[in-house]
Design an enzyme around this catalytic site. Structure first.
Site, PDB file in Angstrom:
ATOM      1  N   GLU A  41      37.335  -2.969  12.170  1.00  0.00           N
ATOM      2  CA  GLU A  41      37.942  -3.274  11.446  1.00  0.00           C
ATOM      3  C   GLU A  41      37.361  -1.974  10.253  1.00  0.00           C
ATOM      4  O   GLU A  41      36.444  -1.464  10.039  1.00  0.00           O
ATOM      5  CB  GLU A  41      37.354  -4.420  10.069  1.00  0.00           C
ATOM      6  CG  GLU A  41      37.340  -4.833   9.102  1.00  0.00           C
ATOM      7  CD  GLU A  41      36.118  -5.495   8.536  1.00  0.00           C
ATOM      8  OE1 GLU A  41      36.384  -5.994   7.096  1.00  0.00           O
ATOM      9  OE2 GLU A  41      35.602  -6.296   9.265  1.00  0.00           O
ATOM     10  N   ARG A 266      23.810  -8.836  18.775  1.00  0.00           N
ATOM     11  CA  ARG A 266      24.037  -7.799  18.477  1.00  0.00           C
ATOM     12  C   ARG A 266      22.587  -7.017  18.645  1.00  0.00           C
ATOM     13  O   ARG A 266      21.587  -7.339  18.571  1.00  0.00           O
ATOM     14  CB  ARG A 266      24.667  -7.980  16.839  1.00  0.00           C
ATOM     15  CG  ARG A 266      23.490  -8.245  15.620  1.00  0.00           C
ATOM     16  CD  ARG A 266      24.268  -8.632  14.418  1.00  0.00           C
ATOM     17  NE  ARG A 266      25.059  -7.671  14.080  1.00  0.00           N
ATOM     18  CZ  ARG A 266      26.964  -6.791  13.345  1.00  0.00           C
ATOM     19  NH1 ARG A 266      27.240  -8.305  13.522  1.00  0.00           N
ATOM     20  NH2 ARG A 266      26.434  -5.882  12.782  1.00  0.00           N
ATOM     21  N   LYS A 276      27.347  -2.068   8.306  1.00  0.00           N
ATOM     22  CA  LYS A 276      28.286  -0.789   7.078  1.00  0.00           C
ATOM     23  C   LYS A 276      28.094  -1.027   5.477  1.00  0.00           C
ATOM     24  O   LYS A 276      28.184   0.059   4.914  1.00  0.00           O
ATOM     25  CB  LYS A 276      29.552  -0.665   7.135  1.00  0.00           C
ATOM     26  CG  LYS A 276      30.280  -0.898   8.767  1.00  0.00           C
ATOM     27  CD  LYS A 276      31.622  -1.260   9.308  1.00  0.00           C
ATOM     28  CE  LYS A 276      31.798  -1.530   9.945  1.00  0.00           C
ATOM     29  NZ  LYS A 276      33.513  -2.441   9.938  1.00  0.00           N
TER      30      LYS A 276
HETATM   31  P1  ATP Z   1      29.004  -3.879   9.970  1.00  0.00           P
HETATM   32  O1  ATP Z   1      28.182  -5.273   9.856  1.00  0.00           O
HETATM   33  O2  ATP Z   1      28.622  -2.866  10.292  1.00  0.00           O
HETATM   34  O3  ATP Z   1      29.800  -4.525   9.009  1.00  0.00           O
HETATM   35  P2  ATP Z   1      30.772  -5.467  12.159  1.00  0.00           P
HETATM   36  O4  ATP Z   1      30.956  -6.410  12.802  1.00  0.00           O
HETATM   37  O5  ATP Z   1      32.078  -6.178  10.736  1.00  0.00           O
HETATM   38  O6  ATP Z   1      30.059  -4.207  11.447  1.00  0.00           O
HETATM   39  P3  ATP Z   1      33.394  -4.667  13.387  1.00  0.00           P
HETATM   40  O7  ATP Z   1      34.044  -3.442  13.111  1.00  0.00           O
HETATM   41  O8  ATP Z   1      33.928  -5.659  12.657  1.00  0.00           O
HETATM   42  O9  ATP Z   1      31.807  -4.367  12.361  1.00  0.00           O
HETATM   43  O10 ATP Z   1      33.020  -4.641  14.603  1.00  0.00           O
HETATM   44  C1  ATP Z   1      33.319  -3.653  15.634  1.00  0.00           C
HETATM   45  C2  ATP Z   1      33.035  -4.138  17.191  1.00  0.00           C
HETATM   46  O11 ATP Z   1      31.644  -4.208  16.635  1.00  0.00           O
HETATM   47  C3  ATP Z   1      33.122  -6.100  16.539  1.00  0.00           C
HETATM   48  O12 ATP Z   1      33.466  -6.794  18.266  1.00  0.00           O
HETATM   49  C4  ATP Z   1      31.606  -6.503  16.379  1.00  0.00           C
HETATM   50  O13 ATP Z   1      31.281  -7.338  17.205  1.00  0.00           O
HETATM   51  C5  ATP Z   1      30.749  -5.500  16.925  1.00  0.00           C
HETATM   52  N1  ATP Z   1      29.557  -5.098  16.287  1.00  0.00           N
HETATM   53  C6  ATP Z   1      29.701  -4.568  14.801  1.00  0.00           C
HETATM   54  N2  ATP Z   1      28.211  -4.623  15.130  1.00  0.00           N
HETATM   55  C7  ATP Z   1      27.366  -4.167  16.623  1.00  0.00           C
HETATM   56  C8  ATP Z   1      26.201  -4.350  16.471  1.00  0.00           C
HETATM   57  N3  ATP Z   1      25.083  -4.029  15.549  1.00  0.00           N
HETATM   58  N4  ATP Z   1      25.593  -4.822  17.934  1.00  0.00           N
HETATM   59  C9  ATP Z   1      26.451  -5.175  19.455  1.00  0.00           C
HETATM   60  N5  ATP Z   1      27.365  -4.851  18.125  1.00  0.00           N
HETATM   61  C10 ATP Z   1      28.497  -4.186  17.124  1.00  0.00           C
HETATM   62 MG    MG Z   2      33.733  -7.678  11.202  1.00  0.00          MG
END
Ligand code: ATP
Ligand code: MG
Length: 565
Positions: A41, A266, A276
């Site tokens: 995102e 994760r 984030k």
């Molecule tokens: P945040 O919780 O930091 O906002 P998010 O999951 O909303 O992270 P995205 O931009 O949607 O962030 O993530 C893109 C991809 O990265 C998704 O497929 C998500 O599952 C993966 N991802 C995000 N954080 C992690 C993590 N800590 N470990 C493994 N994969 C992750």
């Molecule tokens: Mg997300």
């Protein structure tokens, strides 16, 4: 070199994801295709957790001769920004991966998604609701209590279609109506209790501008985007496990091509945060210098700190993927991987972080010698540089003790040590200021030990690094420690937040004296200061004012930790 920078990555073992892909390939479920995607995102910078997902998705494509798309999940117009899109592309490429074709955007599918929504309405599988957001939450029920149907649940399809079209035309204010999938208000899976799939949002989108005032929700968008792109394995993190049922429902109900969602744990790292929202807070509230502050677990922060893509990929390969919910990895493993790679690829130089002056009293005042020294002890391909030597030098304050403890092999009154590459010296006199602080050490040298070799087989136990006082360049050195004083969020006391554990001492700025070679390095250069640590030239530096960030110390705390366990 034990490992070249372009060495192939560590071979992946078999984990549950690879096992499933192997099964799918065997059964020809996707005609043997492997097509993954990385779907960030664009609402922040990528962090080391994303690196895990990037290495997994792009890595699978590489291993299976498949493809991996980069897709921006840009359905929330309010939080997203082109700045983030650019940084994400840069970070993925820096990590060593290239997506298939052009990047994709969920917003490219807004027309098709809209058509799918109309189709659901026509099928009697979606309806326009006018409960407020709070009411929807209330009506949804809980894990133990089934939901209550909205009074508008049985609104005729024609009426919903008319309202939905008027929502799109901009007739209503935000929140007035939503479109909900009509699934099962009594489902044990709360996600399935008529989830909202479209909402009104009068907001400019960074790509579609003012074209839309209704935007599709994540659960509706994601599965269809996967489907439109022909993704085979849609890998996401465990918190989406309950959403898989909805993912499947949307695709099955619409009769669209069906990708397989697979969840993995994760990454969590000790002493840092990987959310984030929290990272944005650290930036916006000025705790750190910015997204690329070298203490940040962001990809750009790690890069500025001096981490290499190879080190990060190695880390991701070592941690592997699992379904265990709480995967907390110790930060020292990341540092270990970094050291391993930097050891192979960095030139060695000399820098004195906490200088004390040494005067070689029997060395001519106007004389300078140049010692040509290799930049890497085991790899001649690094070449060499010239290190100037003269009568006045700096060594580390900590390399001298007036009253040395037993087995102290560095400098002390009367003791002899080797100055790396240069001479054996013996300390003859300690000069102090009025307050009793040591300000200078007077030493003599053995001219026959030129180059640092023993003149007569006589051994010295200590070898010190040094710089010539006349030639040394003052450099700003930023020493980094952990951002937080607590290992994990589980340790946060009641009434406190993670910010209460931010350590303002996690950045210490000192002025070091460095050998002339180090003053001319371009930003991003990696170097080992012998006996001190790995450093990286910071973009804030100039030729006259070099700036270095300490990437990692030389001490391996990971090996120690492993031994203990
Ligand atoms: P945040 O919780 O930091 O906002 P998010 O999951 O909303 O992270 P995205 O931009 O949607 O962030 O993530 C893109 C991809 O990265 C998704 O497929 C998500 O599952 C993966 N991802 C995000 N954080 C992690 C993590 N800590 N470990 C493994 N994969 C992750
Ligand atoms: Mg997300």
């Amino acid at each position: 070199m034990s490992q070249s920078p372009s060495a192939p990555d560590r071979p992946q073992g078999t984990d549950f994801i690879r096992t499933r892909i192997n099964q799918d390939n065997l059964s020809r479920r996707f005609d043997g295709r492997v097509h993954t995607r990385f779907p960030p995102e664009p609402n922040g910078y990528l962090h080391i957790g994303h690196a895990k997902s990037i290495c997994l998705n792009f890595g699978l494509a590489r291993e299976y001769g498949g493809k991996c798309n980069l897709r921006f999940d840009d359905t929330n117009p309010v939080k997203e920004d082109a700045e983030y899109v650019d940084s994400i592309k840069q970070d993925v490429q820096w990590l060593g991966f290239q997506w298939e074709g052009e990047p994709h955007y969920a917003s490219d599918y807004f027309d098709r998604l809209y058509a799918c929504a109309e189709k659901l309405i026509t099928m009697g599988k979606a309806y326009v609701d006018e409960l407020s957001a709070d009411q929807i939450r209330e009506y949804r029920g809980t894990l133990t209590r089934p939901g209550t149907p909205s009074p508008w649940r049985d609104r005729p399809a024609e009426e919903s279609l008319d309202l939905f079209r008027r929502m799109k035309a901009g007739e209503f204010e935000d929140g007035r109506y939503v479109l909900r999938a009509k699934i099962d208000m009594a489902s044990p899976n709360v996600v399935m209790r008529d989830p909202t799939i479209y909402r009104i949002r009068h907001a400019e989108h960074h790509r579609t501008g003012g074209k839309w005032c209704i935007y599709p929700m994540y659960d509706f968008t994601h599965c269809l985007s996967d489907s439109f792109e022909g993704i085979t394995h849609s890998i996401c993190t465990l918190e989406f496990e309950n959403n898989r049922e909805l993912y499947d429902w949307v695709l099955d109900t619409l009769g669209e091509y069906h990708s397989q969602q697979i969840e993995f744990a994760r990454l969590n790292l000790t002493y840092t945060v990987l959310s984030k929202r929290k990272l944005i807070q650290l930036v916006k509230e000025g705790y750190v210098r910015g997204w690329d502050d070298p203490r940040m677990p962001t990809i750009c922060g790690l890069r500025r700190r001096g981490y290499t893509p190879e080190a990060i990929r190695d880390f991701c390969a070592r941690i592997g993927v699992a379904r265990a919910a709480d995967s907390v990895v110790h930060y020292s493993l990341l540092e270990f991987c970094c050291r391993e790679h930097l050891n192979a690829v960095t030139p060695r130089c000399m820098a004195v972080l906490d200088p004390i002056k040494v005067v070689i009293t029997d060395y001519p005042e106007d004389k300078t010698e140049e010692f040509t020294q290799p930049l890497h002890p085991e790899d001649a391909s690094f070449g060499s540089r010239s290190v100037p030597f003269c009568r006045e030098l700096y060594i580390e304050r900590d390399d001298f003790r007036e009253d040395p403890p037993k087995k102290y092999f560095r400098l002390s009154p009367g003791a002899e040590v080797r100055l790396r590459y240069a001479y054996y010296i013996t300390c003859r006199e300690v000069i102090k200021d009025a307050d009793g602080n040591i300000v200078e050490l007077r030493c003599t040298h053995d001219p026959l030990s030129r180059g640092g070799s023993s003149p007569d087989g006589r051994k010295v136990r200590g070898t010190l690094h040094w710089v010539s006082a006349r030639h040394a360049v003052p450099a700003e050195v930023r020493l980094y420690g952990q951002m937080f004083t607590t290992e994990g969020e589980g340790d946060i006391e009641e009434g406190k937040t993670f910010l209460d554990y931010f350590d303002p001492g996690s950045e210490k700025i000192i002025t070091a004296m460095v050998e002339p070679y180090l003053a001319g390095l371009p930003a991003g250069s990696h170097v080992q200061f012998e006996r001190v640590g790995y450093f990286c030239a910071d973009p804030d530096g100039t030729a006259g004012h070099p700036v270095f960030n300490r990437t990692v110390t030389l001490k391996d705390s990971w090996a120690k930790l492993e031994k203990k366990q």
